[in-house]
Motif scaffolding. Structure first.
Motif, short mmCIF file in Angstrom:
data_model
loop_
_atom_site.label_atom_id
_atom_site.label_comp_id
_atom_site.label_asym_id
_atom_site.label_seq_id
_atom_site.Cartn_x
_atom_site.Cartn_y
_atom_site.Cartn_z
N GLY A 1 -24.34 -13.40 30.51
CA GLY A 1 -24.44 -14.69 31.17
C GLY A 1 -25.87 -15.14 31.36
O GLY A 1 -26.20 -16.32 31.15
N PHE A 2 -26.74 -14.20 31.72
CA PHE A 2 -28.14 -14.56 32.01
C PHE A 2 -28.87 -15.03 30.76
O PHE A 2 -29.62 -16.01 30.79
N THR A 3 -28.65 -14.33 29.65
CA THR A 3 -29.39 -14.71 28.43
C THR A 3 -28.93 -16.08 27.93
O THR A 3 -29.74 -16.86 27.40
N LEU A 4 -27.66 -16.40 28.11
CA LEU A 4 -27.17 -17.73 27.71
C LEU A 4 -27.65 -18.81 28.68
O LEU A 4 -27.92 -19.94 28.26
N LYS A 5 -27.75 -18.45 29.94
CA LYS A 5 -28.17 -19.43 30.95
C LYS A 5 -29.56 -19.96 30.67
O LYS A 5 -29.87 -21.14 30.91
N LYS A 6 -30.42 -19.11 30.12
CA LYS A 6 -31.78 -19.54 29.79
C LYS A 6 -31.80 -20.64 28.74
O LYS A 6 -32.75 -21.43 28.67
N GLU A 7 -30.77 -20.70 27.91
CA GLU A 7 -30.73 -21.69 26.83
C GLU A 7 -30.34 -23.08 27.34
O GLU A 7 -30.52 -24.07 26.61
N ILE A 8 -29.83 -23.18 28.55
CA ILE A 8 -29.51 -24.50 29.11
C ILE A 8 -30.77 -25.33 29.25
O ILE A 8 -30.85 -26.47 28.79
N ASP A 9 -31.77 -24.75 29.90
CA ASP A 9 -33.04 -25.46 30.06
C ASP A 9 -33.71 -25.70 28.71
O ASP A 9 -34.33 -26.75 28.49
N ALA A 10 -33.59 -24.73 27.81
CA ALA A 10 -34.22 -24.87 26.49
C ALA A 10 -33.63 -26.06 25.73
O ALA A 10 -34.36 -26.84 25.11
N LEU A 11 -32.31 -26.20 25.77
CA LEU A 11 -31.66 -27.32 25.08
C LEU A 11 -32.04 -28.66 25.71
O LEU A 11 -32.35 -29.63 25.01
N ASN A 12 -32.02 -28.71 27.02
CA ASN A 12 -32.36 -29.97 27.71
C ASN A 12 -33.81 -30.36 27.47
O ASN A 12 -34.13 -31.55 27.31
N THR A 13 -34.68 -29.37 27.42
CA THR A 13 -36.10 -29.66 27.15
C THR A 13 -36.27 -30.17 25.73
O THR A 13 -36.97 -31.17 25.49
N ALA A 14 -35.62 -29.51 24.77
CA ALA A 14 -35.74 -29.92 23.36
C ALA A 14 -35.17 -31.32 23.15
O ALA A 14 -35.68 -32.09 22.33
N SER A 15 -34.13 -31.68 23.90
CA SER A 15 -33.50 -32.98 23.72
C SER A 15 -34.37 -34.13 24.23
O SER A 15 -34.10 -35.30 23.89
N GLN A 16 -35.39 -33.84 25.01
CA GLN A 16 -36.26 -34.90 25.52
C GLN A 16 -37.00 -35.61 24.39
O GLN A 16 -37.39 -36.78 24.52
N ALA A 17 -37.19 -34.91 23.26
CA ALA A 17 -37.84 -35.53 22.10
C ALA A 17 -37.04 -36.72 21.58
O ALA A 17 -37.60 -37.62 20.94
N PHE A 18 -35.74 -36.74 21.86
CA PHE A 18 -34.89 -37.82 21.37
C PHE A 18 -35.09 -39.12 22.15
O PHE A 18 -34.57 -40.17 21.75
N LEU A 19 -35.81 -39.06 23.25
CA LEU A 19 -36.05 -40.25 24.07
C LEU A 19 -37.34 -40.96 23.69
O LEU A 19 -37.73 -41.93 24.34
N GLU A 20 -38.01 -40.47 22.65
CA GLU A 20 -39.17 -41.18 22.09
C GLU A 20 -38.75 -41.77 20.75
O GLU A 20 -38.36 -41.03 19.84
N VAL A 21 -38.80 -43.10 20.63
CA VAL A 21 -38.23 -43.77 19.46
C VAL A 21 -39.27 -44.63 18.75
O VAL A 21 -40.31 -44.97 19.31
N ASN A 22 -38.93 -44.97 17.51
CA ASN A 22 -39.86 -45.77 16.70
C ASN A 22 -39.35 -47.18 16.42
O ASN A 22 -39.71 -47.80 15.42
N MET A 23 -38.49 -47.70 17.29
CA MET A 23 -38.04 -49.09 17.12
C MET A 23 -39.25 -50.02 17.12
O MET A 23 -40.15 -49.89 17.96
N GLY A 24 -39.22 -50.95 16.17
CA GLY A 24 -40.36 -51.85 16.01
C GLY A 24 -41.35 -51.36 14.99
O GLY A 24 -42.40 -51.97 14.80
N ALA A 25 -41.02 -50.29 14.30
CA ALA A 25 -41.96 -49.70 13.35
C ALA A 25 -42.41 -50.66 12.20
O ALA A 25 -43.60 -50.67 11.88
#
Length: 468
Positions: free
Chosen positions: A206-230
């Motif tokens: 459980g503990f080793t999987l729990k660490k991946e929750i924050d990792a996934l959420n952190t990695a997904s923050q890159a999706f909130l930077e967009v190039n609309m208007g390029a």
């Protein structure tokens, strides 16, 4: 014959099914790309991502006074209908395609335009009143709308992946508590090591999987930077001043998140490293999941000739020839999902590396593969939780007997009888096949009361100070 309507584009005229909301460019994609069995409609989050991007773009164009209010309202209403789940079958293009996603972008443009035409009181194909290109695609190109839509889709899909992961972590934590008193042998290199509890083992899962929750959420923050208007290559040609920042803001309102415009639109238009980073995080999760499933299969092996420390819920007969055999089918299927995710990560890596100059034309396979990994992992973790982990039972007495009969417990006795005596007992146990427990008593190295005290989990399983 089915009724059709005639539409035209750069290459000429083409018949379209009369009732279809898609248009000529979608029909060309249907004709050209018969590659996979996966359609855009199979990934509703991407369809909804397209609708949100087109809505945000139309709102921005309206606020910048370059789009008529009536057309904007019709486009917005059409997008809302898509978000509500309508017109799902109007997105039939193959996920694997040439053109850097142009077919996907135009499929969305045409469906939205034709539905907006109906809302405005016109009929499908009367594009002089609301055009897929001139109105729905205004201030955009495929090169900013498509990757932004994928980012929106991936960000929303990540929430589901994380939710499934949280439930799996909780299941292991429940079992860790349930099994906290079950003593067993730990193993290194598949050999007896030192005692532990089954609760400690499941707590580790459980503990080793729990660490991946924050990792996934952190990695997904890159999706909130967009190039609309390029729009095509990052120079902003065909977008008006202020469009990029305002469109990001409007998209953020639809997502209820803080979305920002990329600092360098030229760089952002060809760069797909955010997808690579997120895929790498998915791969790390898959590696951990696969290891855990390997362990579950080992721990449940037998039942008579294996480790047999746990019982997995019996899900189906295990053989067409061997009566009574029950296989660990749930961990097995999760293992295979993990292999797929690990392989998909290489595909995503190669697709990202293949970018040339100002664009990455390999984004369709990247998009399909990333969403496939997310969807498969989401389903696999749910299956593992509901059909396996929550139903696992411990073979408590068997595990305890293995500990008492194991040579490994001599390590716990070392501080009390000394290394030399411990070595002698271990050698005799190996030679005779007898247990350490009975040999210590036979040689009167410890009393039964003291030996039981030492082998109590509270002494054996955590650091403690020996009393003089």
């Amino acid at each position: 014959m089915n009724a059709t309507r005639l539409e035209s584009d750069l290459l000429g005229e083409l018949e379209i099914p009369q009732n279809a909301y898609y248009g000529v460019q979608t029909q060309r994609a249907i004709n050209n790309f018969k590659i996979s069995t996966n359609k855009l409609s199979d990934y509703p989050e991407l369809v909804k991502g397209l609708a949100k991007v087109k809505w945000a773009a139309a709102k921005t164009n309206f606020e910048l006074n370059i789009l008529n209010e009536n057309i904007y309202r019709a486009i917005a209403d059409a997008c809302q209908e898509i978000l509500d789940g309508k017109w799902a079958l109007e997105f039939p293009v193959d996920m694997i395609q040439g053109g850097a996603g142009t077919s996907v972008n135009m499929n969305a443009n045409e469906v939205i335009a034709n539905r907006a035409l109906e809302l405005l009181g016109y009929v499908k194909g009367e594009y002089q009143y609301c055009s897929p290109n001139d109105h729905v695609n205004l201030s955009q190109s495929t090169n900013d709308a498509y990757p932004t839509s994928l980012k929106v889709a991936a960000f929303e899909m990540n929430k589901k992946v994380v939710s499934r992961l949280e439930k799996l972590v909780s299941a292991f934590e429940i079992k860790a508590t349930e099994f906290e008193h079950v003593i067993k042998m730990g193993r290194t290199q598949l050999q007896d090591a030192v005692p532990m509890t089954l609760g400690q083992e499941f707590g580790g899962f459980g503990f080793t999987l729990k660490k991946e929750i924050d990792a996934l959420n952190t990695a997904s923050q890159a999706f909130l930077e967009v190039n609309m208007g390029a729009t095509a290559i990052g120079t902003g040609l065909n977008a008006v001043p202020g469009y990029a920042g305002l469109c990001a803001k409007n998209l953020g309102i639809l997502l209820d998140e803080s979305v920002k415009s990329a600092e360098n639109l030229v760089e952002a238009t060809s760069d797909t490293s955010g997808f690579v980073s997120y895929s790498g995080t998915l791969k790390k999760l898959a590696i951990k999941l696969s290891k855990i499933c390997n362990d579950l299969r080992l721990l449940s092996s037998g039942p008579r000739t294996g480790l047999n420390e746990i019982q997995l819920p019996p899900m189906q007969p295990g053989s067409s020839i061997m009566p009574g055999k029950v296989n660990p089918v749930i961990p097995e299927v999760v293992n295979q999902v993990c292999f797929k995710v690990i392989g998909n990560d290489l595909t995503i890596t190669m697709a990202s590396e293949a970018a040339q100059l100002q664009l990455n034309v390999m984004e369709p396979v990247l998009a399909h593969t990333l969403m496939e990994s997310m969807l498969w992992l989401e389903n696999a973790m749910n299956t593992l939780t509901e059909k396996c982990v929550l139903g696992i039972k411990a073979n408590e007495e068997h595990s305890k007997n293995q500990v008492l009969g194991s040579i490994g417990i001599v390590t716990a006795l070392n501080p009390y009888i000394g290394y030399k005596a411990s070595t002698k007992i271990a050698k005799e146990a190996l030679k005779t096949g007898r247990g350490v427990y009975e040999l210590v008593l036979e040689h009167q190295l410890l009393t039964k009361e003291k030996l039981d005290e030492i082998l109590d989990p509270k002494h054996m399983l955590t650091p403690h100070k020996k009393e003089l």
